[in-house]
Design a protein around this motif. Structure first.
Motif, PDB file in Angstrom:
ATOM      1  N   ASP A  44       0.835  -1.216   0.000  1.00  0.00           N
ATOM      2  CA  ASP A  44       0.000   0.000   0.000  1.00  0.00           C
ATOM      3  C   ASP A  44       0.864   1.259   0.000  1.00  0.00           C
ATOM      4  OD1 ASP A  44       0.675  -0.974   2.676  1.00  0.00           O
ATOM      5  OD2 ASP A  44      -0.471   0.720   3.445  1.00  0.00           O
ATOM      6  N   LEU A  45       2.138   1.133   0.381  1.00  0.00           N
ATOM      7  CA  LEU A  45       3.023   2.311   0.426  1.00  0.00           C
ATOM      8  C   LEU A  45       3.795   2.546  -0.868  1.00  0.00           C
ATOM      9  CD1 LEU A  45       4.496   1.887   4.049  1.00  0.00           C
ATOM     10  CD2 LEU A  45       2.625   3.376   3.304  1.00  0.00           C
ATOM     11  N   LEU A  46       3.594   1.691  -1.887  1.00  0.00           N
ATOM     12  CA  LEU A  46       4.337   1.872  -3.141  1.00  0.00           C
ATOM     13  C   LEU A  46       4.032   3.216  -3.789  1.00  0.00           C
ATOM     14  CD1 LEU A  46       3.850  -1.653  -4.769  1.00  0.00           C
ATOM     15  CD2 LEU A  46       6.041  -0.646  -4.101  1.00  0.00           C
ATOM     16  N   GLY A  52      -0.373  -0.779  -4.359  1.00  0.00           N
ATOM     17  CA  GLY A  52      -0.514  -2.204  -4.096  1.00  0.00           C
ATOM     18  C   GLY A  52      -0.391  -3.085  -5.320  1.00  0.00           C
ATOM     19  N   ASN A  53      -1.268  -4.069  -5.359  1.00  0.00           N
ATOM     20  CA  ASN A  53      -1.141  -5.063  -6.421  1.00  0.00           C
ATOM     21  C   ASN A  53      -1.480  -4.475  -7.788  1.00  0.00           C
ATOM     22  OD1 ASN A  53      -3.903  -4.886  -5.964  1.00  0.00           O
ATOM     23  ND2 ASN A  53      -4.251  -7.088  -5.996  1.00  0.00           N
ATOM     24  N   LYS A  54      -2.151  -3.304  -7.821  1.00  0.00           N
ATOM     25  CA  LYS A  54      -2.464  -2.736  -9.131  1.00  0.00           C
ATOM     26  C   LYS A  54      -1.184  -2.234  -9.807  1.00  0.00           C
ATOM     27  CE  LYS A  54      -6.729  -3.822  -8.733  1.00  0.00           C
ATOM     28  NZ  LYS A  54      -6.676  -4.683  -7.545  1.00  0.00           N
ATOM     29  N   TRP A  55      -0.245  -1.702  -9.044  1.00  0.00           N
ATOM     30  CA  TRP A  55       1.049  -1.339  -9.637  1.00  0.00           C
ATOM     31  C   TRP A  55       1.769  -2.596 -10.123  1.00  0.00           C
ATOM     32  CZ3 TRP A  55       4.198   1.225 -12.326  1.00  0.00           C
ATOM     33  CH2 TRP A  55       5.566   0.935 -12.308  1.00  0.00           C
ATOM     34  N   ARG A  56       1.809  -3.615  -9.261  1.00  0.00           N
ATOM     35  CA  ARG A  56       2.491  -4.860  -9.652  1.00  0.00           C
ATOM     36  C   ARG A  56       1.923  -5.397 -10.965  1.00  0.00           C
ATOM     37  NH1 ARG A  56       6.925  -5.304  -6.284  1.00  0.00           N
ATOM     38  NH2 ARG A  56       6.321  -4.949  -4.136  1.00  0.00           N
ATOM     39  N   LYS A  57       0.570  -5.360 -11.060  1.00  0.00           N
ATOM     40  CA  LYS A  57      -0.066  -5.980 -12.226  1.00  0.00           C
ATOM     41  C   LYS A  57       0.055  -5.132 -13.483  1.00  0.00           C
ATOM     42  CE  LYS A  57      -4.156  -7.301 -10.165  1.00  0.00           C
ATOM     43  NZ  LYS A  57      -5.405  -8.097 -10.209  1.00  0.00           N
ATOM     44  N   LEU A  58       0.100  -3.792 -13.314  1.00  0.00           N
ATOM     45  CA  LEU A  58       0.064  -2.921 -14.497  1.00  0.00           C
ATOM     46  C   LEU A  58       1.438  -2.506 -14.987  1.00  0.00           C
ATOM     47  CD1 LEU A  58      -2.985  -0.710 -13.507  1.00  0.00           C
ATOM     48  CD2 LEU A  58      -2.863  -2.388 -15.366  1.00  0.00           C
ATOM     49  N   ILE A 298       4.834 -16.193   8.701  1.00  0.00           N
ATOM     50  CA  ILE A 298       3.669 -15.876   7.869  1.00  0.00           C
ATOM     51  C   ILE A 298       3.806 -14.442   7.362  1.00  0.00           C
ATOM     52  CG2 ILE A 298       1.130 -15.679   7.896  1.00  0.00           C
ATOM     53  CD1 ILE A 298       1.411 -17.422  10.597  1.00  0.00           C
ATOM     54  N   LEU A 299       3.532 -14.251   6.067  1.00  0.00           N
ATOM     55  CA  LEU A 299       3.568 -12.896   5.497  1.00  0.00           C
ATOM     56  C   LEU A 299       2.187 -12.553   4.950  1.00  0.00           C
ATOM     57  CD1 LEU A 299       5.403 -10.442   4.539  1.00  0.00           C
ATOM     58  CD2 LEU A 299       5.398 -11.560   2.303  1.00  0.00           C
ATOM     59  N   ALA A 300       1.658 -11.398   5.339  1.00  0.00           N
ATOM     60  CA  ALA A 300       0.417 -10.902   4.730  1.00  0.00           C
ATOM     61  C   ALA A 300       0.803  -9.800   3.745  1.00  0.00           C
ATOM     62  CB  ALA A 300      -0.514 -10.354   5.806  1.00  0.00           C
ATOM     63  N   LEU A 301       0.270  -9.888   2.533  1.00  0.00           N
ATOM     64  CA  LEU A 301       0.558  -8.866   1.522  1.00  0.00           C
ATOM     65  C   LEU A 301      -0.535  -7.800   1.587  1.00  0.00           C
ATOM     66  CD1 LEU A 301       2.300  -7.986  -0.944  1.00  0.00           C
ATOM     67  CD2 LEU A 301       0.699  -9.275  -2.376  1.00  0.00           C
ATOM     68  N   HIS A 302      -0.163  -6.593   2.000  1.00  0.00           N
ATOM     69  CA  HIS A 302      -1.135  -5.484   1.992  1.00  0.00           C
ATOM     70  C   HIS A 302      -1.213  -4.975   0.559  1.00  0.00           C
ATOM     71  CE1 HIS A 302      -3.525  -2.060   2.751  1.00  0.00           C
ATOM     72  NE2 HIS A 302      -3.343  -2.022   4.059  1.00  0.00           N
ATOM     73  N   THR A 303      -2.350  -5.224  -0.100  1.00  0.00           N
ATOM     74  CA  THR A 303      -2.467  -4.933  -1.527  1.00  0.00           C
ATOM     75  C   THR A 303      -2.967  -3.515  -1.822  1.00  0.00           C
ATOM     76  OG1 THR A 303      -4.586  -6.086  -1.377  1.00  0.00           O
ATOM     77  CG2 THR A 303      -2.740  -7.316  -2.317  1.00  0.00           C
ATOM     78  N   GLY A 304      -3.036  -2.660  -0.786  1.00  0.00           N
ATOM     79  CA  GLY A 304      -3.363  -1.244  -1.035  1.00  0.00           C
ATOM     80  C   GLY A 304      -4.844  -1.035  -1.294  1.00  0.00           C
ATOM     81  N   GLY A 305      -5.148  -0.135  -2.243  1.00  0.00           N
ATOM     82  CA  GLY A 305      -6.538   0.030  -2.677  1.00  0.00           C
ATOM     83  C   GLY A 305      -7.410   0.833  -1.744  1.00  0.00           C
ATOM     84  N   LEU A 306      -6.813   1.773  -1.004  1.00  0.00           N
ATOM     85  CA  LEU A 306      -7.612   2.501  -0.021  1.00  0.00           C
ATOM     86  C   LEU A 306      -8.608   3.468  -0.662  1.00  0.00           C
ATOM     87  CD1 LEU A 306      -4.564   2.785   2.290  1.00  0.00           C
ATOM     88  CD2 LEU A 306      -6.652   1.554   2.875  1.00  0.00           C
ATOM     89  N   GLN A 307      -8.388   3.858  -1.929  1.00  0.00           N
ATOM     90  CA  GLN A 307      -9.310   4.793  -2.580  1.00  0.00           C
ATOM     91  C   GLN A 307     -10.719   4.225  -2.708  1.00  0.00           C
ATOM     92  OE1 GLN A 307     -11.009   5.202  -5.779  1.00  0.00           O
ATOM     93  NE2 GLN A 307     -10.618   3.069  -6.376  1.00  0.00           N
ATOM     94  N   GLY A 308     -10.811   2.919  -2.877  1.00  0.00           N
ATOM     95  CA  GLY A 308     -12.115   2.274  -3.102  1.00  0.00           C
ATOM     96  C   GLY A 308     -13.077   2.467  -1.941  1.00  0.00           C
ATOM     97  N   ALA A 309     -12.532   2.800  -0.761  1.00  0.00           N
ATOM     98  CA  ALA A 309     -13.386   2.939   0.420  1.00  0.00           C
ATOM     99  C   ALA A 309     -13.883   4.373   0.612  1.00  0.00           C
ATOM    100  CB  ALA A 309     -12.607   2.490   1.658  1.00  0.00           C
ATOM    101  N   ARG A 310     -13.530   5.290  -0.309  1.00  0.00           N
ATOM    102  CA  ARG A 310     -13.913   6.693  -0.098  1.00  0.00           C
ATOM    103  C   ARG A 310     -15.410   6.911  -0.053  1.00  0.00           C
ATOM    104  NH1 ARG A 310     -10.656   9.858  -4.538  1.00  0.00           N
ATOM    105  NH2 ARG A 310     -11.274   7.991  -5.686  1.00  0.00           N
ATOM    106  N   SER A 311     -16.143   6.100  -0.820  1.00  0.00           N
ATOM    107  CA  SER A 311     -17.593   6.341  -0.851  1.00  0.00           C
ATOM    108  C   SER A 311     -18.342   5.340   0.019  1.00  0.00           C
ATOM    109  CB  SER A 311     -18.074   6.266  -2.296  1.00  0.00           C
ATOM    110  OG  SER A 311     -17.488   5.169  -2.932  1.00  0.00           O
ATOM    111  N   VAL A 312     -17.604   4.630   0.869  1.00  0.00           N
ATOM    112  CA  VAL A 312     -18.239   3.641   1.751  1.00  0.00           C
ATOM    113  C   VAL A 312     -19.004   4.370   2.860  1.00  0.00           C
ATOM    114  CG1 VAL A 312     -17.745   1.896   3.486  1.00  0.00           C
ATOM    115  CG2 VAL A 312     -16.590   1.813   1.282  1.00  0.00           C
TER     116      VAL A 312
END
Ligand SMILES: *Cc1c(COP(=O)(O)O)cnc(C)c1O
Length: 312
Positions: A44-46, A52-58, A298-312
């Motif tokens: 999430d800090l990338l 998160g994973n969107k940078w990795r994937k894109l 154990i490693l948990a991958l924080h995949t970021g994506g905090l913007q999606g919660a703005r309209s929650v």
């Protein structure tokens, strides 16, 4: 440095990606009691937006597109999509034209995500559910290729074979950070690309990859992951846990929201209830139930994506 590495470094600098993402240990009584070690990789800090994973994937799609700058990118997503948001930001920064095909008509009801991408110059096409369902249909894709000649189509969620290269870099980063010896890596799972990428990167090691399904999709999610993996006959190193979707995609009962707020405060870890909330809830529950043998790392991958919660 190879040409590819050099291009990759230039791209990261242009977009302001902060790499590698840090790895933190989590300390808590429930972790000590289970006699395991728990770490978080903070993807999430990338970046603030291409997180998160969107940078990795894109990453490799953006690299390829920026090498042939005349081409338009075309992609798909819902009205809150982290994938569309990340891609639209990347396209603006690299001056690449983007068309986003959005499920549903939000013209009278724009979300924060859609307002952002409109500001960034993205061409938005709202389509109905039935049209959206054709997004993987060969004849629909052929029509898109005619409408947008010379374009590059990126599937929903960015989960395609190019994404696997970007995700594989998580393993080399962990090696550089001297954190390669995990017994388990946990990540949320929605379109399967992240899980498939991690699985491919760690195949042949003792690391087991555990996906936490964030939607109701037993069988369906497994088929998405399997499609992305070349079946080379090796023993699968991944598994999807379907106990923690809380009723479905973006379903977030008050109980989960309260839990996320407490956990966030306790560990100074930003969470949203759609992906990372479900991941860390699952992690704490599984550790608490004694799912992991003593001594497990154990490693948990924080995949970021905090913007999606703005309209929650
Ligand atoms: C898109 C997304 C996921 C899901 O990853 P898949 O590769 O689609 O399974 C997980 N976490 C966050 C924050 C996301 O935005």
């Amino acid at each position: 440095m190879s040409d590819c590495q050099q291009l990759s470094t230039q791209l990261q600098q242009k977009l302001g990606i902060v790499s590698p993402s840090p790895v933190h240990a989590l300390q808590a009584s429930w972790i000590t009691a289970a006699q395991v070690k728990v770490y978080v990789k903070r993807d999430d800090l990338l970046h603030q937006i291409i997180s998160g994973n969107k940078w990795r994937k894109l990453k490799y799609a953006l690299l390829a597109a920026s090498q042939r700058s005349s081409s338009r990118l075309v992609t798909f997503g819902g009205g809150h999509s982290n994938h569309v948001h990340a891609l639209a930001y990347g396209c603006r920064a690299l001056e690449l034209p983007l068309t986003a095909i959005i499920r549903g008509d939000y013209r009278a009801n724009m979300t924060p995500m859609l307002n952002d991408i409109a500001d960034w110059g993205c061409d938005i096409k709202f389509v109905d559910k039935t049209t959206y369902q054709q997004r993987q249909n060969p004849s629909y894709l052929a029509k898109l290729a005619r409408d947008f000649p010379n374009s590059m189509v990126i599937p929903e969620g960015g989960s395609d074979p190019l994404a696997m290269h970007g995700l594989a870099e998580i393993r080399s980063e962990l090696v550089d950070q001297q954190h390669e010896d995990f017994d388990y890596i946990l990540a949320p799972c929605a379109s399967g690309g992240t899980l498939a990428g991690l699985s491919q990167a760690f195949i042949g090691t003792h690391t087991q990859i555990q996906g936490i399904a964030v939607l109701k999709g037993q069988g369906y999610l497994e088929s998405l992951v399997a499609q992305l993996l070349e079946n080379d006959g090796q023993q699968p190193n991944w598994h999807i846990d379907h106990q923690y979707h809380f009723g479905g995609y973006a379903k977030r009962p008050v109980e989960l929201i309260d839990w996320c707020n407490d956990f966030s405060q306790q560990f100074a870890l930003p969470l949203e209830p759609i992906y990372s909330g479900k991941l860390f809830y699952a992690l704490q529950d599984k550790v608490g139930r004694g799912h992991y043998p003593k001594g497990s790392r154990i490693l948990a991958l924080h995949t970021g994506g905090l913007q999606g919660a703005r309209s929650v």
